[in-house]
Design a protein around this motif. Structure first.
Motif, short mmCIF file in Angstrom:
data_model
loop_
_atom_site.label_atom_id
_atom_site.label_comp_id
_atom_site.label_asym_id
_atom_site.label_seq_id
_atom_site.Cartn_x
_atom_site.Cartn_y
_atom_site.Cartn_z
N LEU A 125 -15.01 4.46 19.97
CA LEU A 125 -15.50 5.44 20.94
C LEU A 125 -16.85 5.05 21.53
O LEU A 125 -17.12 5.34 22.70
N ALA A 126 -17.71 4.46 20.72
CA ALA A 126 -19.05 4.10 21.19
C ALA A 126 -19.63 3.00 20.30
O ALA A 126 -19.25 2.87 19.13
N VAL A 127 -20.54 2.23 20.87
CA VAL A 127 -21.27 1.21 20.11
C VAL A 127 -22.75 1.36 20.45
O VAL A 127 -23.13 1.39 21.62
N HIS A 128 -23.56 1.50 19.41
CA HIS A 128 -25.00 1.67 19.58
C HIS A 128 -25.67 0.54 18.79
O HIS A 128 -25.46 0.41 17.59
N THR A 129 -26.48 -0.29 19.46
CA THR A 129 -27.10 -1.44 18.80
C THR A 129 -28.61 -1.27 18.76
O THR A 129 -29.23 -0.90 19.75
N ARG A 130 -29.17 -1.53 17.58
CA ARG A 130 -30.63 -1.54 17.40
C ARG A 130 -31.08 -2.97 17.13
O ARG A 130 -30.47 -3.68 16.33
N ILE A 131 -32.14 -3.38 17.80
CA ILE A 131 -32.70 -4.71 17.61
C ILE A 131 -34.05 -4.52 16.93
O ILE A 131 -34.93 -3.83 17.45
#
Length: 96
Positions: A57-63
């Motif tokens: 449904l969704a992809v959230h990426t933290r760097i």
């Protein structure tokens, strides 16, 4: 660069995603050449007891770049939900 993902689950009636009973909050490190699942793709969770399909449904990426002495890292949270209204159920079949 290290890149990890974790899966979270959300039903249509939920107000926010959770680990649910299917998933844990454990990180999975992507292998060399591995990719983060994209929105709309199917994921199959295979355990010793069952195989279940989900849709992304969704992809959230933290760097992470907080400390210049530490190598940067990426972490992606992949939100999945139940597969409903698949126009062609053959799309869930895996040729084995």
């Amino acid at each position: 660069m290290r890149h990890t993902i974790s899966l979270q689950y959300m039903k249509p009636e939920d107000s926010k995603p959770s680990a649910g009973y299917e998933f844990t909050d454990s990180e999975l490190e992507l292998p060399d050449g591995g990719t983060v699942p994209r929105v709309g793709e199917f994921i199959q969770l295979v355990t010793d007891k069952s195989t279940t399909s989900y849709v992304v449904l969704a992809v959230h990426t933290r760097i992470f770049l907080a400390d210049p002495k530490i190598k940067p890292g990426w972490h992606s949270y992949v939100t999945v939900g139940p597969v409903k209204n698949v126009p062609d159920p053959r799309l869930l079949a895996i040729r084995e």
